[in-house]
Design an enzyme around this catalytic site. Sequence first.
Site, PDB file in Angstrom:
ATOM      1  N   ALA A  89       0.817  -1.209   0.000  1.00 27.62           N
ATOM      2  CA  ALA A  89       0.000   0.000   0.000  1.00 27.62           C
ATOM      3  C   ALA A  89       0.849   1.257   0.000  1.00 27.62           C
ATOM      4  O   ALA A  89       1.963   1.284   0.525  1.00 27.62           O
ATOM      5  CB  ALA A  89      -0.924   0.000   1.218  1.00 27.62           C
ATOM      6  N   HIS A  90       0.299   2.328  -0.582  1.00 27.96           N
ATOM      7  CA  HIS A  90       0.901   3.649  -0.493  1.00 27.96           C
ATOM      8  C   HIS A  90       0.951   4.041   0.979  1.00 27.96           C
ATOM      9  O   HIS A  90       0.046   3.709   1.754  1.00 27.96           O
ATOM     10  CB  HIS A  90       0.058   4.652  -1.290  1.00 27.96           C
ATOM     11  CG  HIS A  90       0.685   5.996  -1.436  1.00 27.96           C
ATOM     12  ND1 HIS A  90       0.656   6.942  -0.428  1.00 27.96           N
ATOM     13  CD2 HIS A  90       1.358   6.571  -2.466  1.00 27.96           C
ATOM     14  CE1 HIS A  90       1.280   8.040  -0.829  1.00 27.96           C
ATOM     15  NE2 HIS A  90       1.711   7.842  -2.060  1.00 27.96           N
ATOM     16  N   PRO A  91       1.987   4.760   1.429  1.00 28.45           N
ATOM     17  CA  PRO A  91       2.109   5.064   2.861  1.00 28.45           C
ATOM     18  C   PRO A  91       1.017   5.981   3.414  1.00 28.45           C
ATOM     19  O   PRO A  91       0.782   5.993   4.617  1.00 28.45           O
ATOM     20  CB  PRO A  91       3.483   5.729   2.966  1.00 28.45           C
ATOM     21  CG  PRO A  91       3.792   6.213   1.599  1.00 28.45           C
ATOM     22  CD  PRO A  91       3.165   5.223   0.672  1.00 28.45           C
ATOM     23  N   SER A  92       0.339   6.750   2.542  1.00 33.82           N
ATOM     24  CA  SER A  92      -0.645   7.695   3.087  1.00 33.82           C
ATOM     25  C   SER A  92      -1.956   7.775   2.311  1.00 33.82           C
ATOM     26  O   SER A  92      -2.953   8.242   2.861  1.00 33.82           O
ATOM     27  CB  SER A  92      -0.033   9.097   3.173  1.00 33.82           C
ATOM     28  OG  SER A  92       0.358   9.562   1.889  1.00 33.82           O
ATOM     29  N   SER A 143      -4.806   2.768  -2.311  1.00 35.76           N
ATOM     30  CA  SER A 143      -3.800   2.741  -3.378  1.00 35.76           C
ATOM     31  C   SER A 143      -2.860   1.593  -3.057  1.00 35.76           C
ATOM     32  O   SER A 143      -1.847   1.777  -2.363  1.00 35.76           O
ATOM     33  CB  SER A 143      -3.040   4.067  -3.446  1.00 35.76           C
ATOM     34  OG  SER A 143      -3.877   5.113  -3.883  1.00 35.76           O
TER      35      SER A 143
END
Length: 395
Positions: free
Chosen positions: A229-232, A236
């Site tokens: 996953a995207h960190p934020s 995503s």
Amino acid sequence: MKPLEGIRVLSISQYGAGPYATLHLADLGAEVIKIEDPHTGGDVSRSVIPYAEQGDSLYFQALNRNKKSVTLDLKSETGRALFRQLAAKSDAVFNNLRGDVPAKLGLTYEQLKDVNPRIVTCSLSGFGTTGSMRAEPAYDYLLQAMLGHMSLTGEPSGPPEKYGVSMIDFSTGMMAALGLMVGLFRAKSQGEGCDMDVSLFDTAASVLNYLAIWNLNKGYVPQKTAHSAHPSLVPSQLFPTKDGHIVIMCNKEKFFPALSQAIGAPHLAEDARYVNFESRFAHKDSLVAELIAIFAREKTAYWLEKLQGVVPAAPVNTVDEALKHPLLRERDMIVNVAHPGFGDVSMIGTPIKITGEKPNYLAAPALGANNEEIFGGLLGLSRSELERLTAERVV
């Protein structure tokens, strides 16, 4: 006329990062002359398995097409003298040696400016040509570990993992190619050459980019994320499907309502917990759990059809599947190169497209294939002189 035609680069490099840098210059028309050691069999990648035979390999071919090869012993006085003659007739000297070695072999600007004041020297090393670690050897995987990349790769419950390809090598190669071109532009505009210093260490740090600025200024400590996953930004990430995996990237606010509608779950976009990036991040666990359950119901192809043109999405392909993507052919990214031993070799073409230009692709050279052309034609050595140097193993 090719974009870089007329530029001559002497390249003392082997294996991955250095040859990758000069590969792109050669594809765009630069005359890249590989200088290989006559005592060691040349570039070590000539023997990289699998698919290696008789001083050549598909690995070597992938990184050294459109180049020329001469053999020259740079550790001998005669060899260094010949090299200086070549430098006098060249625009650049490129190497990917250990950081303390270029000066020992006479490859720096300070050591070559007397024969060519406009020469640009570019060194691609592990830790740079300055600093306390310049004499240390380095490889891609070591830098992935040292600069934190492996700590970010893989599932949170698993061990640190490396990238599937040599991303630090190739990223540094691109930086070095850019650096060399900047040096050549500077030499043309100012009439004076210089040293360019590019390292795996610096590049591995550079590509940390936004993670670095978050950490340095706010103390943010990046962590591995589940499902890549995207960190934020949520959602995503990777989602398992009935027969594989799909990556969904809702990196703009408009994509989440569109995703919710396309997957038959409009209630998600109406839920107060998921109305924007901040709220979705705060309630990430519950949202991702719902999405995982939904995507698991159907096959990847089904979801791709639903999402195409609606939300950024892609299947997680194997390399074999990826290389069958029709866009690679449409974009001339798979090219065929005739080779005397391997036959018609398919390989990845240059990613740099120039209007009205069509690259020519020639197989990487046999060891010393261009000795007579370069030492005889360019330097004017007679056949008897060349035979003597060959007997002495200078070339």
